[in-house]
Scaffold this motif. Structure first.
Motif, PDB file in Angstrom:
ATOM      1  N   GLU A  89      66.517  26.058  -6.593  1.00 12.15           N
ATOM      2  CA  GLU A  89      67.350  27.263  -6.473  1.00 12.15           C
ATOM      3  C   GLU A  89      66.547  28.431  -5.929  1.00 12.15           C
ATOM      4  N   ASP A  90      65.290  28.581  -6.379  1.00 16.94           N
ATOM      5  CA  ASP A  90      64.448  29.679  -5.917  1.00 16.94           C
ATOM      6  C   ASP A  90      64.135  29.537  -4.426  1.00 16.94           C
ATOM      7  N   VAL A  91      63.826  28.324  -3.985  1.00 11.88           N
ATOM      8  CA  VAL A  91      63.550  28.097  -2.565  1.00 11.88           C
ATOM      9  C   VAL A  91      64.794  28.397  -1.732  1.00 11.88           C
ATOM     10  N   THR A  92      65.947  27.953  -2.220  1.00  9.38           N
ATOM     11  CA  THR A  92      67.201  28.229  -1.510  1.00  9.38           C
ATOM     12  C   THR A  92      67.450  29.727  -1.404  1.00  9.38           C
ATOM     13  N   GLU A  93      67.182  30.453  -2.492  1.00  9.37           N
ATOM     14  CA  GLU A  93      67.363  31.905  -2.486  1.00  9.37           C
ATOM     15  C   GLU A  93      66.394  32.577  -1.515  1.00  9.37           C
ATOM     16  N   LYS A 112      69.182  36.185   8.999  1.00 13.08           N
ATOM     17  CA  LYS A 112      69.410  37.444   9.705  1.00 13.08           C
ATOM     18  C   LYS A 112      70.553  38.195   9.028  1.00 13.08           C
ATOM     19  N   PRO A 113      70.314  39.455   8.597  1.00 16.75           N
ATOM     20  CA  PRO A 113      71.354  40.181   7.858  1.00 16.75           C
ATOM     21  C   PRO A 113      72.563  40.504   8.733  1.00 16.75           C
ATOM     22  N   ILE A 114      73.726  40.440   8.129  1.00 15.45           N
ATOM     23  CA  ILE A 114      74.972  40.808   8.793  1.00 15.45           C
ATOM     24  C   ILE A 114      75.615  41.930   7.971  1.00 15.45           C
ATOM     25  N   TYR A 115      75.998  43.005   8.653  1.00 13.89           N
ATOM     26  CA  TYR A 115      76.567  44.157   7.962  1.00 13.89           C
ATOM     27  C   TYR A 115      78.016  44.360   8.405  1.00 13.89           C
ATOM     28  N   PRO A 163      76.923  39.072   2.042  1.00 16.29           N
ATOM     29  CA  PRO A 163      76.154  37.952   1.475  1.00 16.29           C
ATOM     30  C   PRO A 163      76.222  36.731   2.384  1.00 16.29           C
ATOM     31  N   ARG A 164      75.060  36.077   2.555  1.00 11.00           N
ATOM     32  CA  ARG A 164      75.000  34.870   3.388  1.00 11.00           C
ATOM     33  C   ARG A 164      74.469  33.709   2.562  1.00 11.00           C
ATOM     34  N   TYR A 165      74.890  32.522   2.930  1.00 11.23           N
ATOM     35  CA  TYR A 165      74.498  31.326   2.196  1.00 11.23           C
ATOM     36  C   TYR A 165      74.078  30.238   3.182  1.00 11.23           C
TER      37      TYR A 165
END
Length: 672
Positions: A553-557, A564-567, A669-671
């Motif tokens: 979970e930590d690696v995934t986070e 790349k952030p999306i706003y 939020p991106r996943y």
């Protein structure tokens, strides 16, 4: 008749691994053999090879050694099936031998063929029936997570493993031998973890065991890891016993019978040959917590082992063989490993060889940590004395002395190096062929098109962003499982890149590598780390875990944070410019927009857009420079209140009727 020299170090299959993957190379090899046979069958006299055949040679060097014109050699190689052959094309030793055979050269035939996997085979002694004796069965407990596997072992050895495990799951291969209370027979148990991350460890457990106990919960029936364990058991050819656990959860006898019946039907649907339908798989409903039917399970194992008539060579005359279950570095004792003995007798002072290392046994401890004088087949013990950590799952073989061990380890390392060289040679040939193709292509295109094509290719080759990690674990099996679990995490934007993975507490080299590569240190089951590791001066991020799914979970986070952030734009307030006022300050006239707040609240330094007209044309996009109510500065002006506003960059081209929209950019939020 064609006679060819087999390679001393590697076979063709091992020499160039890509042959199996590349249809063209595989076809080339077959064509070469056929061409050599057709050519040699037309000739009677064989010419001796008067030069030493190197492991690798270029076409031009081979031409010089054989006095064959390079043009003819390239032409003949093309006929044999080789593609993109040039003067610097590199041939492996076996290809050279086949080419020499096609030119009627005599090459000596040699029967011994060595690979890294078979180099130690000659150390094994043939089975002597006189030394065969009955041995305890090796039983593996397999099944889905939290179905009660470890609780069964708890009952058998009267311990409390479950309470000591992090997160309630087994994260190592537990191996121990018990004397059953009823039949007084010894049974060796392997408890392989049920979590999905430990695929390889479960595979290893299924292949070194005699009997598999497939644990199925009466509450959940067959689950994903249950089916996976069933597949491994079938592939290994082991005998199987099914234990339906947690029957004590049903107080109503009818509900219990219905749950057991559902498990039986599910097993039949998955083609498990249980005794109920005439098969040979015993099914035993049990409760390890209350002890119900545990004697019946024990009898089933003993009965099945008697039918299998399990025997192994033992005594000083038999060459010891076994497998590494786990290996780790301990501060007080150094390199240690858990070894399951399958043949022979282990005593102190014996020299063992395994993978690329060897061991002169200094101490032998059983599963309780007690030193023992010897260990016999089907017994799992911890030994010390390894020069380097052996790999989990590797085979262990006894040798006469350390000199023999060093000799064979060096031979195996040399074979592995040859394999790496062959991979490099294959890659080099492909790169050269690509360069030739690119050169021809550029000659037929103009310079601008080539430049654009090259730029596009470079942009494509950049690929996803790599996020670096260094994995440190308590034992090799855990490290292996972690690498398998996180190596494939990522998407087209970001990928997990494991720089190094090893056993033990992070050392100076690990910290240096983390600093150079910008890696995050992932420490698994290492206990309390030194202060200089946790609070290092280079601000290297060090994360500690006891449960593997928390690490995943930590690696995934971490990977998600590197996307790349999306706003998206969110409107928080609006105002309307009603009038424009001029205000003199130090002989300078400043325009102020007199506004009324229509919704929300306007704050100083907020980000705004000024929109004009029905088409909502944006005439300004920036920040508020000052905000006033009357003559006083204001930090916030709420709805239905009037205020004066000036804008950044001295923007004054606004008009009455313009709309002021206060907005903020919100990170979406991106996943993965």
């Amino acid at each position: 008749m064609l006679r060819r020299l087999s390679i001393v170090h590697v076979t063709c299959r091992r020499l160039i691994p890509s042959v199996q993957q590349s249809p063209s190379l595989s076809w080339a090899l077959g064509s070469t053999r056929n061409y050599a046979k057709r050519t040699s069958s037309r000739k009677n006299d064989l010419k001796p090879v008067t030069f030493k055949i190197p492991n690798y040679t270029s076409v031009s060097d081979l031409s010089n050694m054989t006095n064959i014109k390079i043009e003819k050699l390239i032409r003949d190689l093309t006929k044999m099936g080789f593609t993109n052959v040039t003067h610097n094309y590199i041939l492996s030793r076996e290809y050279v031998e086949l080419v020499l055979s096609s030119y009627n050269y005599k090459v000596e035939e040699q029967t011994s063929v060595l690979t890294p996997e078979t180099v130690y085979d000659e150390l094994k002694s043939p089975v002597n029936p006189k030394n065969l004796m009955k041995r305890p069965p090796i039983v593996t407990i397999m099944g889905h997570v939290d179905h009660g596997k470890t609780t069964i072992l708890d009952y058998l050895r009267k311990s409390s493993i479950v309470s000591k495990e992090h997160g309630g799951i087994t994260q190592h291969v537990g191996a121990f031998q018990v004397e059953t209370p009823i039949s007084k027979r010894r049974i060796t148990f392997l408890d392989t973890p049920g979590h999905a991350a430990f695929l390889k460890m479960r595979e290893r457990g299924a292949t070194i065991t005699d009997i598999v106990i497939l644990v199925i919960s009466a509450e959940d029936s067959l689950m994903p890891q249950t089916l996976e364990a069933l597949k491994h058991a079938r592939n290994s050819g082991n005998q199987m016993v099914v234990a339906i656990t947690k029957i004590d959860r049903f107080s109503n006898p009818k509900q219990r019978e219905a749950a057991i019946e559902k498990v039986n039907l599910d097993m039949m649907n998955h083609e498990i040959p249980i005794e109920r339908i005439g098969g040979d798989v015993q099914v035993v409903p049990i409760s390890a917590r209350t002890g119900e039917n545990m004697e019946l399970l024990e009898e089933s194992i003993v009965l099945l082992s008697d039918v299998m008539d399990l025997k192994a060579e033992t005594g000083a005359q038999a060459t010891l063989e076994g497998y590494i279950l786990e290996s780790e570095m301990k501060k007080t004792t150094g390199n240690v490993s858990t070894i399951l003995i399958t043949k022979g007798e282990l005593r102190k002072g014996k020299v063992l060889i395994c993978g690329n290392t060897y061991c002169k046994v200094r101490s032998i401890k059983n599963e309780n940590g007690q030193e023992v004088a010897k260990a016999t087949p089907a017994q799992a013990v911890e030994i010390t004395g390894w020069k380097d950590l052996p790999g989990a799952g590797d085979e262990v073989i006894e040798v006469k002395n350390e000199a023999t061990a060093k000799k064979y380890v060096a031979k195996r390392v040399a074979l592995i190096q040859t394999l790496k060289e062959s991979e490099n040679v294959d890659r080099l040939n492909e790169e050269r062929a690509t360069k030739v193709f690119s050169k021809l292509k550029k000659e037929n295109e103009n310079e601008d098109e080539s430049l654009n094509s090259e730029t596009g290719a470079n942009a494509k080759d950049e690929g996803p962003k790599k996020v670096n990690f260094i994995v440190k674990g308590d034992v090799s099996g855990s490290v292996e499982a972690i690498v398998e679990s996180i190596a494939s995490l990522g998407n087209e934007e970001v990928r997990c890149n494991i720089v190094t993975a090893s056993v033990g507490i992070p050392n100076e080299n690990d910290m240096k590598m983390a600093r150079i590569t910008g890696s995050k240190l992932l420490c698994f089951n290492l206990g309390s780390l030194p202060h200089d590791i946790i609070n290092n001066k280079d601000d290297i991020e060090v994360a500690q875990f006891n449960v593997i799914y928390k690490l995943i979970e930590d690696v995934t986070e971490t990977l998600t944070d590197n996307l790349k952030p999306i706003y998206e734009t969110k409107q928080v307030a609006s105002a309307e410019i009603r009038d424009i006022f001029n205000f003199s300050v130090r002989k300078k006239t400043i325009k102020i927009a007199g506004c009324k707040v229509l919704s929300g609240q306007v704050s100083r330094n907020a980000t705004v857009k000024i929109i004009r007209g029905a088409d909502e044309k944006v005439v300004y996009d920036g920040t508020i420079s000052s905000l006033k109510q009357g003559k006083d500065d204001a930090s916030v002006v709420k709805k239905n209140n009037e205020c004066g506003i000036t804008f950044g960059n001295d923007f004054e081209s606004y008009e009455p009727g313009d709309k002021v929209v206060v907005y903020e950019k919100v990170k979406v939020p991106r996943y993965l």
